[in-house]
Write a protein that holds these residues in place. Structure first.
Motif, mmCIF file in Angstrom:
data_model
loop_
_atom_site.group_PDB
_atom_site.id
_atom_site.type_symbol
_atom_site.label_atom_id
_atom_site.label_comp_id
_atom_site.label_asym_id
_atom_site.label_seq_id
_atom_site.Cartn_x
_atom_site.Cartn_y
_atom_site.Cartn_z
ATOM 1 N N ASN A 1 0.840 -1.199 0.000
ATOM 2 C CA ASN A 1 0.000 0.000 0.000
ATOM 3 C C ASN A 1 0.880 1.256 0.000
ATOM 4 O O ASN A 1 0.615 2.205 -0.737
ATOM 5 N N ARG A 2 1.929 1.256 0.795
ATOM 6 C CA ARG A 2 2.833 2.412 0.848
ATOM 7 C C ARG A 2 3.615 2.570 -0.456
ATOM 8 O O ARG A 2 3.848 3.687 -0.908
ATOM 9 N N GLN B 1 1.322 4.237 -2.809
ATOM 10 C CA GLN B 1 1.215 5.663 -2.486
ATOM 11 C C GLN B 1 2.428 6.439 -3.003
ATOM 12 O O GLN B 1 2.291 7.555 -3.510
ATOM 13 N N GLY C 1 2.485 9.258 -5.838
ATOM 14 C CA GLY C 1 3.097 10.539 -5.506
ATOM 15 C C GLY C 1 4.085 11.023 -6.550
ATOM 16 O O GLY C 1 4.400 12.214 -6.614
ATOM 17 N N TRP D 1 0.478 15.266 -7.877
ATOM 18 C CA TRP D 1 0.291 14.520 -6.640
ATOM 19 C C TRP D 1 1.474 14.787 -5.713
ATOM 20 O O TRP D 1 2.589 15.013 -6.152
ATOM 21 N N PRO E 1 4.145 11.130 -0.437
ATOM 22 C CA PRO E 1 3.847 10.932 0.989
ATOM 23 C C PRO E 1 5.134 10.847 1.805
ATOM 24 O O PRO E 1 6.181 10.453 1.307
#
Length: 169
Positions: A122-123, A126, A130, A135, A138
């Motif tokens: 999931n990270r 992200q 990004g 965007w 993170p």
């Protein structure tokens, strides 16, 4: 061949120290740097000296870019620069690729062992989102439980030993 013996002699105990203490001792880095420059200068003459210094600079530059993005610590940058001095400029890029692959394998082992595969993926997603225009990248806090991180110095040392075995012997 002499570079191989010196590198392995310095890197094997260093990998153990990094694993236990999660620190890269400056005396080991300095010994590797000086040994690399001296051996390449003695056995390769002026061209060997240039190759050694060029390897150090190139290796430092590659890892420093990753350090600027927060992916590497300063000790990792210094260690890879010292290894670059040992192996010479012509082997820095192949060594870098082997180190990156070794780091990926160690990261996957760590992720699977800690049971955090879904969270990690999931990270990663992200971070990839990004990178898209418009965007924001993170920012993730470093976990207080260091068992969820890998000491990248181990990937550098193990990857460099593998690389030397492939490209030098």
């Amino acid at each position: 061949m002499t570079e191989t013996v010196v590198t392995i002699t310095l890197l094997v105990p260093l990998a153990a120290i990094i694993t236990c203490y999660r620190r890269i001792p400056n005396p080991f880095v300095f010994a590797t740097l000086v040994s690399g420059i001296a051996i390449n200068g003695i056995f390769g003459g002026l061209p060997g000296l240039y190759a050694s210094v060029g390897g150090c600079v190139l290796a430092f530059g590659l890892m420093f870019i990753l350090h600027l993005f927060g992916a590497m610590g300063a000790g990792d940058v210094k260690l890879f620069a010292a290894i670059g001095a040992v192996i010479g400029a012509h082997l820095v890029l192949p060594n870098f690729l082997v180190v990156v692959l070794t780091g990926g394998v160690l990261a996957m082992i760590s992720i699977i062992r800690s049971g955090r595969v879904i969270t990690t993926m999931n990270r990663v997603l992200q971070i990839l989102v990004g990178l898209l225009p418009g965007w924001n990248m993170p920012k993730f806090a470093v976990p207080t439980d260091r068992s969820h991180t890998i000491p990248y110095g181990v990937a550098i040392t193990v990857g460099s030993i593998i690389s030397i075995a492939i490209f030098r012997v």
